[in-house]
Design a protein around this motif. Structure first.
Motif, short mmCIF file in Angstrom:
data_model
loop_
_atom_site.label_atom_id
_atom_site.label_comp_id
_atom_site.label_asym_id
_atom_site.label_seq_id
_atom_site.Cartn_x
_atom_site.Cartn_y
_atom_site.Cartn_z
N SER A 156 92.74 35.26 107.75
CA SER A 156 93.79 35.67 108.64
C SER A 156 95.00 35.33 108.02
O SER A 156 95.23 33.92 107.77
CB SER A 156 93.48 34.70 109.86
N PHE A 157 95.82 36.28 107.81
CA PHE A 157 97.12 36.20 107.14
C PHE A 157 98.42 36.12 108.15
O PHE A 157 98.43 36.93 108.99
CB PHE A 157 97.28 37.18 106.05
N SER A 158 99.12 35.00 107.77
CA SER A 158 100.38 35.06 108.56
C SER A 158 101.48 34.29 107.52
O SER A 158 101.46 33.41 106.67
CB SER A 158 100.27 34.01 109.60
N SER A 159 102.66 35.14 107.58
CA SER A 159 103.64 34.73 106.55
C SER A 159 104.55 33.38 106.97
O SER A 159 105.11 32.86 106.30
CB SER A 159 104.49 35.44 106.31
N PHE A 160 104.12 32.77 108.23
CA PHE A 160 104.75 31.81 108.95
C PHE A 160 104.27 30.24 108.27
O PHE A 160 104.96 29.48 108.44
CB PHE A 160 104.52 31.61 110.32
N PHE A 161 103.58 30.43 107.40
CA PHE A 161 103.26 29.14 106.80
C PHE A 161 104.40 28.69 105.83
O PHE A 161 104.56 27.63 105.41
CB PHE A 161 101.94 29.15 105.80
N VAL A 162 105.41 29.58 105.47
CA VAL A 162 106.48 29.51 104.83
C VAL A 162 107.23 28.29 105.39
O VAL A 162 108.03 27.40 104.89
CB VAL A 162 107.22 30.52 104.46
N TYR A 163 107.38 28.12 106.71
CA TYR A 163 108.43 27.27 107.32
C TYR A 163 107.78 25.69 107.35
O TYR A 163 108.36 24.89 107.50
CB TYR A 163 108.33 27.50 109.14
N GLY A 164 106.37 25.68 106.86
CA GLY A 164 106.14 24.15 106.78
C GLY A 164 106.65 23.83 105.42
O GLY A 164 107.24 22.41 105.21
N PHE A 165 106.89 24.53 104.38
CA PHE A 165 107.66 24.23 103.18
C PHE A 165 109.09 24.08 103.46
O PHE A 165 109.78 23.20 102.85
CB PHE A 165 107.49 25.44 102.16
N SER A 166 109.81 24.94 104.42
CA SER A 166 110.93 24.65 104.91
C SER A 166 111.34 23.44 105.27
O SER A 166 112.20 22.84 105.25
CB SER A 166 111.58 25.82 105.32
N ALA A 167 110.15 22.78 106.00
CA ALA A 167 110.39 21.67 106.70
C ALA A 167 110.59 20.55 105.78
O ALA A 167 111.47 19.64 106.13
CB ALA A 167 108.99 21.11 107.49
N ILE A 168 109.95 20.58 104.47
CA ILE A 168 110.38 19.56 103.39
C ILE A 168 111.82 19.64 103.04
O ILE A 168 112.44 18.68 103.05
CB ILE A 168 109.46 19.97 102.27
N PHE A 169 112.06 20.80 102.66
CA PHE A 169 113.62 20.94 102.36
C PHE A 169 114.71 20.89 103.20
O PHE A 169 115.74 20.61 103.02
CB PHE A 169 113.78 22.54 101.66
N ILE A 170 114.33 21.00 104.43
CA ILE A 170 115.37 20.86 105.65
C ILE A 170 115.35 19.40 106.04
O ILE A 170 116.43 18.73 106.20
CB ILE A 170 115.19 21.93 106.81
N LEU A 171 114.05 18.74 106.41
CA LEU A 171 114.02 17.45 107.05
C LEU A 171 114.03 16.51 106.12
O LEU A 171 114.63 15.16 106.60
CB LEU A 171 112.75 17.36 107.77
N THR A 172 113.98 16.62 104.73
CA THR A 172 114.22 15.47 103.88
C THR A 172 115.33 14.94 103.93
O THR A 172 115.82 13.81 104.06
CB THR A 172 113.57 15.80 102.45
N PRO A 173 116.50 15.86 103.62
CA PRO A 173 118.05 15.56 103.55
C PRO A 173 118.27 14.74 105.05
O PRO A 173 119.16 13.83 105.07
CB PRO A 173 118.79 16.55 103.36
N VAL A 174 117.82 15.27 106.14
CA VAL A 174 118.18 14.85 107.50
C VAL A 174 117.54 13.41 107.64
O VAL A 174 118.31 12.30 108.15
CB VAL A 174 117.45 15.66 108.50
N ALA A 175 116.20 13.28 107.07
CA ALA A 175 115.58 11.86 106.97
C ALA A 175 116.46 10.84 106.18
O ALA A 175 116.73 9.70 106.56
CB ALA A 175 114.36 11.81 106.64
N PHE A 176 116.73 11.19 105.20
CA PHE A 176 117.46 10.37 104.00
C PHE A 176 119.01 10.05 104.80
O PHE A 176 119.12 8.97 104.75
CB PHE A 176 117.89 11.26 102.82
#
Length: 143
Positions: free
Chosen positions: A46-66
């Motif tokens: 079952s293919f969904s391209s929405f898995f990409v948002y998991g990777f974006s969570a790393i790049f968006i939330l890491t600076p916010v957490a920092f």
């Protein structure tokens, strides 16, 4: 600059620990697991391209957490200049994520069709309609 009392700083620390850290770790882990599963090319997927948002969570939330550590440990807000920079960064990463999602969907859909997969009609189990497509190598297994 607004000063934060110690009680609020402790609450912010535990909020960051319970919110940002799990989202960063789990989002990245799930996305990596999903990507690995896609490239193993099982007989059905079952293919969904929405898995990409998991990777974006790393790049968006890491600076916010920092930058959340700044008020926790120093007791005051980050400067407006830094906040504007982080906001622009988050918007840019989100735009790149959306572009990557569309590009990956086109690329991977072509790749699995070239490998002989057939798109099954209907919605895969446990998916919202329109969010994923089920592919199978054997058209008989689509039923």
């Amino acid at each position: 600059m607004q000063k934060f009392p110690i009680k609020r700083r402790v609450g912010m620390f535990f909020g960051m620990l319970c919110l940002y850290v799990p989202l960063i770790l789990v989002g990245g882990r799930l996305s990596l697991t999903t990507l690995r599963e896609y490239y193993e090319f099982p007989s059905e997927l079952s293919f969904s391209s929405f898995f990409v948002y998991g990777f974006s969570a790393i790049f968006i939330l890491t600076p916010v957490a920092f930058f959340s550590l700044w008020p926790i440990f120093l007791g005051r807000r980050v400067s407006m200049k830094v906040q504007k920079f982080v906001t622009k960064y988050m918007i840019a990463v989100f735009i790149v994520t959306v572009a990557f999602q569309v590009g990956f969907k086109i690329y991977f859909s072509n790749k699995i069709e070239n490998k002989g997969y057939v798109a099954c009609p209907g919605t895969p189990k446990a998916w919202v309609p329109g969010m994923a497509t089920r592919y199978a190598k054997d058209p008989q297994s689509c039923r």
